[in-house]
Write a protein that holds these residues in place. Structure first.
Motif, mmCIF file in Angstrom:
data_model
loop_
_atom_site.group_PDB
_atom_site.id
_atom_site.type_symbol
_atom_site.label_atom_id
_atom_site.label_comp_id
_atom_site.label_asym_id
_atom_site.label_seq_id
_atom_site.Cartn_x
_atom_site.Cartn_y
_atom_site.Cartn_z
ATOM 1 N N LEU A 10 12.767 48.320 86.812
ATOM 2 C CA LEU A 10 12.289 48.783 85.512
ATOM 3 C C LEU A 10 11.174 47.870 85.030
ATOM 4 C CD1 LEU A 10 12.326 50.232 82.751
ATOM 5 C CD2 LEU A 10 14.328 48.847 82.149
ATOM 6 N N LEU A 11 10.013 48.464 84.738
ATOM 7 C CA LEU A 11 8.885 47.737 84.169
ATOM 8 C C LEU A 11 8.811 48.022 82.674
ATOM 9 C CD1 LEU A 11 6.153 46.196 84.151
ATOM 10 C CD2 LEU A 11 5.057 48.355 84.836
ATOM 11 N N LEU A 12 8.686 46.963 81.899
ATOM 12 C CA LEU A 12 8.580 47.070 80.448
ATOM 13 C C LEU A 12 7.351 46.292 79.998
ATOM 14 C CD1 LEU A 12 9.982 48.047 77.825
ATOM 15 C CD2 LEU A 12 11.324 45.944 77.870
ATOM 16 N N THR A 13 6.375 46.984 79.384
ATOM 17 C CA THR A 13 5.172 46.308 78.905
ATOM 18 C C THR A 13 5.343 45.898 77.452
ATOM 19 O OG1 THR A 13 4.092 48.388 78.269
ATOM 20 C CG2 THR A 13 3.684 47.570 80.501
ATOM 21 N N CYS A 14 4.490 44.953 77.021
ATOM 22 C CA CYS A 14 4.635 44.352 75.680
ATOM 23 C C CYS A 14 6.084 43.938 75.471
ATOM 24 C CB CYS A 14 4.148 45.303 74.599
ATOM 25 S SG CYS A 14 2.358 45.530 74.585
ATOM 26 N N THR A 66 -2.832 46.207 86.180
ATOM 27 C CA THR A 66 -1.863 47.283 85.984
ATOM 28 C C THR A 66 -1.344 47.799 87.331
ATOM 29 O OG1 THR A 66 -3.711 48.859 85.743
ATOM 30 C CG2 THR A 66 -2.711 48.008 83.729
ATOM 31 N N ALA A 67 -2.218 47.855 88.325
ATOM 32 C CA ALA A 67 -1.777 48.280 89.660
ATOM 33 C C ALA A 67 -0.770 47.293 90.235
ATOM 34 C CB ALA A 67 -2.979 48.423 90.588
ATOM 35 N N ALA A 68 -1.028 46.003 90.028
ATOM 36 C CA ALA A 68 -0.096 44.985 90.525
ATOM 37 C C ALA A 68 1.255 45.084 89.821
ATOM 38 C CB ALA A 68 -0.692 43.595 90.335
ATOM 39 N N LEU A 69 1.223 45.329 88.523
ATOM 40 C CA LEU A 69 2.468 45.467 87.769
ATOM 41 C C LEU A 69 3.296 46.639 88.275
ATOM 42 C CD1 LEU A 69 1.525 44.952 83.993
ATOM 43 C CD2 LEU A 69 3.050 43.524 85.378
ATOM 44 N N MET A 70 2.641 47.718 88.639
ATOM 45 C CA MET A 70 3.330 48.960 88.976
ATOM 46 C C MET A 70 3.895 48.961 90.393
ATOM 47 S SD MET A 70 3.947 51.628 87.054
ATOM 48 C CE MET A 70 2.575 51.557 85.884
ATOM 49 N N GLY A 71 3.525 48.005 91.201
ATOM 50 C CA GLY A 71 3.972 47.992 92.585
ATOM 51 C C GLY A 71 5.486 47.971 92.729
ATOM 52 N N GLY A 72 6.044 48.982 93.397
ATOM 53 C CA GLY A 72 7.472 49.039 93.650
ATOM 54 C C GLY A 72 8.331 49.458 92.477
ATOM 55 N N VAL A 73 7.704 49.832 91.365
ATOM 56 C CA VAL A 73 8.448 50.178 90.154
ATOM 57 C C VAL A 73 9.051 51.574 90.276
ATOM 58 C CG1 VAL A 73 8.132 50.768 87.701
ATOM 59 C CG2 VAL A 73 7.183 48.636 88.618
ATOM 60 N N ASN A 74 10.278 51.741 89.785
ATOM 61 C CA ASN A 74 10.943 53.045 89.766
ATOM 62 C C ASN A 74 10.846 53.745 88.419
ATOM 63 O OD1 ASN A 74 12.972 51.094 91.612
ATOM 64 N ND2 ASN A 74 12.305 53.012 92.563
ATOM 65 N N VAL A 75 10.852 52.971 87.359
ATOM 66 C CA VAL A 75 10.740 53.540 86.020
ATOM 67 C C VAL A 75 9.985 52.548 85.134
ATOM 68 C CG1 VAL A 75 13.040 52.647 85.400
ATOM 69 C CG2 VAL A 75 12.008 54.446 84.018
ATOM 70 N N VAL A 76 9.122 53.083 84.268
ATOM 71 C CA VAL A 76 8.333 52.233 83.388
ATOM 72 C C VAL A 76 8.475 52.721 81.959
ATOM 73 C CG1 VAL A 76 6.254 53.610 83.881
ATOM 74 C CG2 VAL A 76 6.014 51.372 82.833
ATOM 75 N N GLY A 91 -3.728 52.507 78.315
ATOM 76 C CA GLY A 91 -2.822 53.606 78.632
ATOM 77 C C GLY A 91 -3.278 54.373 79.853
ATOM 78 N N TYR A 92 -4.582 54.651 79.936
ATOM 79 C CA TYR A 92 -5.127 55.348 81.106
ATOM 80 C C TYR A 92 -4.875 54.546 82.382
ATOM 81 C CZ TYR A 92 -7.913 58.444 78.018
ATOM 82 O OH TYR A 92 -8.333 59.360 77.084
ATOM 83 N N MET A 93 -5.117 53.231 82.315
ATOM 84 C CA MET A 93 -4.939 52.394 83.499
ATOM 85 C C MET A 93 -3.485 52.363 83.941
ATOM 86 S SD MET A 93 -7.368 49.140 82.567
ATOM 87 C CE MET A 93 -9.059 49.383 81.990
ATOM 88 N N MET A 94 -2.575 52.277 82.992
ATOM 89 C CA MET A 94 -1.159 52.285 83.334
ATOM 90 C C MET A 94 -0.767 53.605 84.001
ATOM 91 S SD MET A 94 0.440 49.425 82.587
ATOM 92 C CE MET A 94 2.122 50.046 82.634
ATOM 93 N N ILE A 95 -1.270 54.694 83.464
ATOM 94 C CA ILE A 95 -0.948 56.013 84.029
ATOM 95 C C ILE A 95 -1.579 56.167 85.409
ATOM 96 C CG2 ILE A 95 -1.283 58.500 83.737
ATOM 97 C CD1 ILE A 95 -1.098 57.897 80.649
ATOM 98 N N LEU A 114 6.646 56.840 77.721
ATOM 99 C CA LEU A 114 5.560 56.360 76.881
ATOM 100 C C LEU A 114 6.038 56.209 75.446
ATOM 101 C CD1 LEU A 114 2.513 55.773 76.317
ATOM 102 C CD2 LEU A 114 2.245 58.243 75.943
ATOM 103 N N SER A 115 5.904 55.018 74.899
ATOM 104 C CA SER A 115 6.169 54.808 73.479
ATOM 105 C C SER A 115 4.881 55.079 72.723
ATOM 106 C CB SER A 115 6.657 53.380 73.214
ATOM 107 O OG SER A 115 6.873 53.193 71.828
ATOM 108 N N SER A 116 4.870 56.147 71.955
ATOM 109 C CA SER A 116 3.685 56.564 71.221
ATOM 110 C C SER A 116 3.922 56.344 69.722
ATOM 111 C CB SER A 116 3.374 58.033 71.551
ATOM 112 O OG SER A 116 2.181 58.457 70.954
ATOM 113 N N VAL A 117 3.641 57.336 68.904
ATOM 114 C CA VAL A 117 3.816 57.205 67.456
ATOM 115 C C VAL A 117 4.009 58.598 66.866
ATOM 116 C CG1 VAL A 117 1.363 57.369 66.853
ATOM 117 C CG2 VAL A 117 2.903 56.061 65.376
ATOM 118 N N LEU A 118 4.719 58.678 65.760
ATOM 119 C CA LEU A 118 4.933 59.952 65.089
ATOM 120 C C LEU A 118 3.609 60.543 64.622
ATOM 121 C CD1 LEU A 118 7.194 61.876 63.985
ATOM 122 C CD2 LEU A 118 6.983 60.628 61.819
ATOM 123 N N ASN A 119 3.427 61.820 64.887
ATOM 124 C CA ASN A 119 2.256 62.566 64.402
ATOM 125 C C ASN A 119 0.933 61.979 64.901
ATOM 126 O OD1 ASN A 119 4.070 64.174 63.020
ATOM 127 N ND2 ASN A 119 3.734 63.194 61.044
#
Length: 311
Positions: A10-14, A66-76, A91-95, A114-119
């Motif tokens: 599990l990868l968790l940013t911020c 971001t590519a290095a962070l994502m290596g081998g990750v199952n869920v982010v 956000g684009y780079m992470m995706i 993705l943690s976004s925001v209301l409205n």
């Protein structure tokens, strides 16, 4: 494929921010955690708190990182940096990194939360508008995704400060009469945990997340706190520039040397909130977590109790 907390990475940013801080205590069953942070102090703190986790100090504004962070990750769970002038690009780079991992044929990535925001439709607020673009990008990515859209955090209320003052004063950055819907971080964390465990049930969903059953202005919120702590809180509205500075201090720890584009975002949010607030509905959150959401007075009771103060 169902979630496997014993083996999934599990990868968790911020990971040192408010949302992650509320979530991490719920992840004791997750044996493999990768926590991305910005500062060395955050890295040191999280390594002490979660010695089994892989804590990486990195700058997300880099496709290489971001590519290095994502290596081998199952869920982010991607939580973007608030008011960052390049939050959309991050956000684009992470995706993009997730798409590469998803299509690598290694059987890796299964879910992008993705943690976004209301409205996010409120384009007048830069911090909402940038997330609108990220939401669109992930919808078109081909990834199995879930979008979470939390409202105003109860936990941003400076309750410890108000409790410590003999004659407490709350200086709001916007009108204290305008109505808001609020979300408790404990409820948001419960939603995130549900997403992780139930996985496929929540693919391709967008969840607006509100805890409070009825709207509540900041003035009314201070009235509730006053009764709970036994001290009358004087409520004031800060001058505009002071309100902007205070908002930036809450996010960055300082208002000095902040990128003007980040200041622009804070300014536009305050102007919007001063007239319109932010309003949503609690039904979705309660359905997801399977219990009644935390109401503001309950949240205050809990925080006062934790502090050993008067209930």
């Amino acid at each position: 494929m169902p979630a496997d907390p014993s083996n999934d990475l599990l990868l968790l940013t911020c990971a040192s921010g408010k949302q992650a801080t509320a979530l991490l205590p719920l992840l004791s069953q997750w044996k493999r955690l990768r926590l991305a942070v910005k500062s060395s102090s955050s890295k040191e703190r999280l390594q002490q708190q979660y010695p089994h986790a892989e804590v990486i100090q990195t700058d997300l504004y880099s496709p290489t990182n971001t590519a290095a962070l994502m290596g081998g990750v199952n869920v982010v769970i991607h939580i973007g940096p608030s008011y960052h002038p390049h939050e959309t690009e991050i956000g684009y780079m992470m995706i993009d990194a997730a798409v590469q991992e998803y299509g690598s044929g290694k059987g890796g990535l299964n879910h992008f939360i993705l943690s976004s925001v209301l409205n996010t439709q409120f384009r007048k607020m830069m911090n909402h508008d940038c997330k609108r673009y990220i939401e669109e990008y992930i919808m078109e990515s081909g990834l199995p995704y879930t979008i979470l859209q939390p409202s105003t955090f109860m936990d941003n209320t400076p309750l410890p400060m108000l409790m410590s003052q003999e004659q407490p004063v709350f200086r709001s950055a916007w009108s204290t009469d305008v109505k808001f819907s609020w979300v408790a971080l404990r409820d948001l964390a419960a939603v995130m945990h549900t997403m992780l465990i139930e996985r496929e049930k929540h693919f391709y969903a967008q969840y607006p997340l509100v805890s409070t059953h009825s709207t509540l202005s900041f003035g009314e919120a201070m009235g509730i706190i006053s009764k709970k702590i036994g001290k009358e809180i004087k409520v004031e509205v800060a001058e505009f520039r002071e309100g902007v500075d205070n908002t930036l201090v809450r996010v960055y720890g300082t208002s000095e040397g902040i990128d003007q584009r980040s200041r622009d975002a804070a300014q536009r949010m305050i102007l919007f909130y001063d007239n319109r607030g932010l309003i949503g509905n609690s039904n979705v959150l309660e359905w997801v977590i399977g219990r009644k959401a935390t109401q503001f007075d309950e949240w205050v009771d809990g925080k006062v109790g934790e502090a050993g103060g008067r209930k």
